[in-house]
Design an enzyme around this catalytic site. Structure first.
Site, mmCIF file in Angstrom:
data_model
loop_
_atom_site.group_PDB
_atom_site.id
_atom_site.type_symbol
_atom_site.label_atom_id
_atom_site.label_comp_id
_atom_site.label_asym_id
_atom_site.label_seq_id
_atom_site.Cartn_x
_atom_site.Cartn_y
_atom_site.Cartn_z
ATOM 1 N N CYS A 202 65.732 27.060 15.691
ATOM 2 C CA CYS A 202 65.201 27.710 16.894
ATOM 3 C C CYS A 202 65.891 27.270 18.181
ATOM 4 C CB CYS A 202 63.701 27.464 16.989
ATOM 5 S SG CYS A 202 62.898 27.857 15.435
ATOM 6 N N HIS B 120 59.465 25.787 25.279
ATOM 7 C CA HIS B 120 59.630 26.287 23.917
ATOM 8 C C HIS B 120 58.270 26.810 23.454
ATOM 9 C CE1 HIS B 120 61.555 26.757 20.089
ATOM 10 N NE2 HIS B 120 60.698 25.957 19.477
ATOM 11 N N GLU C 251 55.971 18.669 23.163
ATOM 12 C CA GLU C 251 56.729 19.166 24.317
ATOM 13 C C GLU C 251 56.073 18.741 25.630
ATOM 14 O OE1 GLU C 251 57.504 23.389 24.427
ATOM 15 O OE2 GLU C 251 59.014 23.137 26.007
ATOM 16 N N LYS D 146 56.282 33.148 24.371
ATOM 17 C CA LYS D 146 56.181 33.503 22.945
ATOM 18 C C LYS D 146 54.894 34.266 22.574
ATOM 19 C CE LYS D 146 59.507 30.230 21.019
ATOM 20 N NZ LYS D 146 60.022 29.492 22.171
ATOM 21 N N HIS E 163 57.951 34.441 18.334
ATOM 22 C CA HIS E 163 59.020 33.440 18.249
ATOM 23 C C HIS E 163 60.247 34.090 17.605
ATOM 24 C CE1 HIS E 163 61.305 29.938 17.848
ATOM 25 N NE2 HIS E 163 60.408 29.089 17.385
ATOM 26 N N PHE F 134 63.795 23.440 13.810
ATOM 27 C CA PHE F 134 63.745 22.783 12.496
ATOM 28 C C PHE F 134 64.882 21.773 12.392
ATOM 29 C CE2 PHE F 134 61.776 25.633 8.952
ATOM 30 C CZ PHE F 134 60.547 25.563 9.556
#
Lengths: 400, 355
Positions: A161, A292, A303, A324, A329, A387
């Site tokens: 991502c 994010h 975050e 998002k 996403h 990831f």
């Protein structure tokens, strides 16, 4: 001597719209593109909704064989064309070596998925090999080179991502170092059952709605789309009399080295990515953070903590939002789409809201943008985490 | 300006773990290509596969035993490279990693699709998904070895390993880190094999190649195989133009002329080699191993570094060279390739430090 890098064109497809301004209109109004999935039967999954780019009509293709292109390539061709038109660079890009730097998680997975399905259901010998013609992730940037008659270099990042942000960061560095005058950078991913089932298997998908940083958040929703920016060296853009949309001021990256699918809860390396970007940009005041913000319990707490680590007692004063819940996403495309939204926030002097946010979480002690609001936004930090523990941050600022 | 050097190498090839088995096989002209045994659907087809090696035994950390083969190949080769470089650890923010993959964990991807199609969502193991993403080898490796600088995965064909090495050199210059681990890994899969066979590809292979690129100033007094003297990648309208420009730009950066090259390692067809490399003696590892895609280039890079370090060629390579007078001492070797996509990349390795 480092050169200044500016953005002169943008192209964008998401569930919220086709094109940057179309997207901005929806996002500024807090309108979500998340709906029940139509492209496959999602009724058996924990989550049933996603951000499909239903407004996207595949473009006419001039040089490539359209029948052999994955939806990913078609989205890219469309967004690159949008960005080139805005930059008035359709012809200029053909006259010099340019860099095509793209990020994706899964490349042409819709064609790949069809091939795998045929091999399982009909047998390997009867599966159509033509289905793999645009499956591998390094084919899509080459398709851009071929379709637009370009030359120069390609790079295909697959850092989950964070890929789209990495691709822009890489292009920024190559131009800053004087290796290229122009680069086409961004990211993309399509909605595939492969991805949808995988995130469901990981129990990462929300069965209800995506509500980043909310105390009752329970997962992400997936989306699809592409985001493309045309980056140019400042003098290169001025010589072409291009309209300069924003400046890329800094880029930073790091890795958690912690877990394949969970972020390091300390947020140390995510904070390092932000700090590296801030240092690279000369430590500017940040007016807005485009987070994010996936809506998962672990990501958002990490975050928020990382933002707090980086900004200390200024944390509570900097507005933060995640788009998002509106786009879904977009995985490898997320960072690029969010960089464009950050530029739109600078240009429109307004902040996109973090919709669906209702209940404060003491683990996410940051200033959430609950509703769209006007603000004299000059400098934005955009975060992407993926990831495998990849972290990347970009700083975009008003061009003056 | 930092001076990148190649300091450690780890090979996992069908000839066994380590660079020496590969070198010895090439020296004796022994091919690793034989009839494949792993996949019933392509049994009898030719290729070279990793057999008889317990990769888990090479990797110290036992928590990666369920990882896909491509990840385990990468982890094992990193361990070998660290030992070769005499490094106990590459953990921390001072190290980066750039990984090249072509197909990734295709066996897990295939198993995942089979679960999805035949058993439905309840049948899917989460690890089949998380370990089938293209950056899984890089993610696993950064976790296993604690690498916290930039960690990238770039996807590509035979040029990808060269591009990964280029990115590693740039990270050393730009991020101020001391070293970057350059990883290339591929696993054999029946679907890839089937597709490549239809496209008329020769025998396929699998394995991993890992090399360390370090800032030369931190390797003072320690083993260095060679300098990274020049690099470039290019794509153009015509493939031969891509190749020509990549080679010319890499030579220009290295500050040497084509006639200064002692050897070329490339999978290019002989006609194009003749046209663009002016008759420089050339060969490739993949003649003995089959096509391992991005890994083939990594093996060629490490073979080039070994040639420079030893000042010699594997014996079977010498036999194929017409101009043997050039081969007494090996100073400069180019590794270059052109992908099926038309993208080309070249890397110049040199014994002497670039002035």
């Amino acid at each position: 001597m480092n050169k200044r890098v500016v953005v002169t064109g943008m192209g964008m497809i998401t569930a919220c719209g086709i094109g940057p301004e179309d997207n901005w209109s929806a996002m500024a109004a807090g309108i979500s593109g998340i709906k029940e999935i139509q492209s496959f039967d999602a009724s058996k999954y924990r989550g049933k909704c996603g951000g499909e780019a239903r407004g996207f009509t595949p473009p006419a293709v001039e040089k490539l064989n359209k029948g052999r292109l994955d939806r990913a390539s078609l989205m890219l061709i469309h967004t690159v064309h949008q960005a080139f038109v805005q930059a008035d660079a359709v012809d200029a890009a053909q006259k010099e070596d340019i860099l095509v730097s793209l990020g994706t998680t899964l490349g042409g997975m819709l064609m790949g998925q069809a091939f795998h399905k045929e091999a399982i259901q009909k047998g390997l010998s009867r599966a159509r090999v033509s289905l793999v013609s645009d499956y591998l992730a390094h084919y899509q940037p080459v398709n851009i080179i071929r379709e637009f008659g370009l030359r120069g270099d390609t790079v295909s990042f697959s850092n989950a991502c964070a890929s789209g942000t990495n691709a822009i960061g890489y292009g920024y560095r190559r131009i800053r170092n004087g290796e290229y005058g122009m680069a086409v950078c961004g990211g993309y991913d399509t909605m595939s059952e492969f991805t949808f089932a995988g995130f469901n298997a990981l129990m990462a998908v929300s069965p209800t709605i995506c509500r980043p940083f909310d105390k009752n958040r329970n997962g992400l929703v997936l989306g699809e789309g592409a985001g493309i920016v045309v980056l140019e060296e400042l003098q290169h853009a001025l010589d072409r009399r291009a309209d300069i949309l924003a400046e890329v001021a800094g880029y930073g990256e790091s890795a958690d080295a912690y877990h394949m699918t969970s972020p390091d809860p300390s947020g140390k390396q995510a904070s390092n990515a932000m700090n590296n970007a801030l240092r690279d940009a000369g430590c500017p005041e940040i007016d807005y953070i485009n987070a994010h913000g996936t809506g998962t319990v672990l990501n958002d707490a990490m975050e928020a903590g990382a933002i707090s680590r980086s900004f200390g007692n200024r944390t509570g004063t900097i507005p933060v939002s995640s788009i998002k819940p509106m786009t879904g996403h977009i995985l490898g495309g997320a960072g690029a789409v969010e960089a464009i939204v950050s530029i739109l926030a600078i240009r429109h002097k307004a902040l996109p809201p973090n919709i669906n946010y209702e209940t404060r979480d003491h683990e996410c002690d940051i200033k959430i943008v609950r509703e769209s609001e006007g603000l004299n936004v000059k400098t934005v930090l955009s975060n992407s985490f993926g990831f495998g523990g990849t972290n990347a941050s970009l700083i975009l600022r008003e061009y003056v | 300006m930092k001076r990148p050097v190649l300091s450690g190498m780890g090979v996992l090839s069908p000839f066994g773990p380590g660079m020496e088995p590969l070198w010895e096989s090439l020296a004796s002209g022994r091919s690793g290509i034989r009839r494949l045994s792993r996949f019933s659907s392509v049994s009898g087809a030719l290729g070279s596969e990793i057999t008889g090696i317990d990769v888990d035994d090479i990797i110290d950390d036992r928590s990666f035993r369920r990882a896909a083969d491509v990840s385990k190949y990468a982890l094992a080769a990193i361990q070998l490279a660290l030992r070769d470089a005499g490094l106990d650890s590459v953990a921390g923010e001072d190290s980066a990693m750039v990984t090249a993959v072509t197909h990734g964990a295709m066996n897990y991807t295939q198993a995942y699709h089979r679960s999805l199609v035949t058993g439905g969502v309840e049948d899917i193991s989460p690890i089949l998904f998380s370990d089938s993403v293209l950056n899984a080898p890089a993610g696993n490796a950064s976790i296993c070895y604690g690498i916290q600088g930039a960690v990238h995965t770039i996807v590509g064909g035979t040029a990808a390993s060269i591009k990964a090495a280029m990115m590693a050199c740039r990270l050393i210059h730009e991020d101020g880190i001391s070293r970057a681990v350059v990883v290339s890994a591929e696993e054999m899969n029946e679907l890839s094999f089937h597709c490549r066979k239809k496209f008329g590809e020769p025998a396929m292979s699998e394995g991993a190649g890992v090399f360390l690129i370090e800032d030369g100033s931190v390797r003072t007094g320690k083993q260095v195989y060679c300098q990274i003297a020049g690099y470039a990648s290019h794509i153009d309208a015509a493939p031969d133009v891509s190749f020509h420009k990549a080679v010319e730009k890499a030579l220009s950066m290295a500050g040497i002329a084509k006639h200064d090259l002692d050897f070329a390692l490339t999978d290019m067809p002989p006609g194009m080699r003749m046209q663009h490399l002016d008759g420089i003696p050339s060969d490739t590892v993949s003649r003995y191993t089959g096509n391992a895609f991005c890994v083939s280039s990594a093996w060629n890079i490490m073979l080039a570094a070994s040639m420079i370090f030893k000042g010699a060629l594997p014996a079977s390579f010498i036999k194929r060279c017409e101009e043997k007078s050039k081969l007494n001492t090996i100073q400069n070797v180019i590794v270059c390739n052109l992908e099926e996509t038309g993208a080309a990349a070249a890397l110049v390795l040199s014994k002497k430090e670039r002035v």
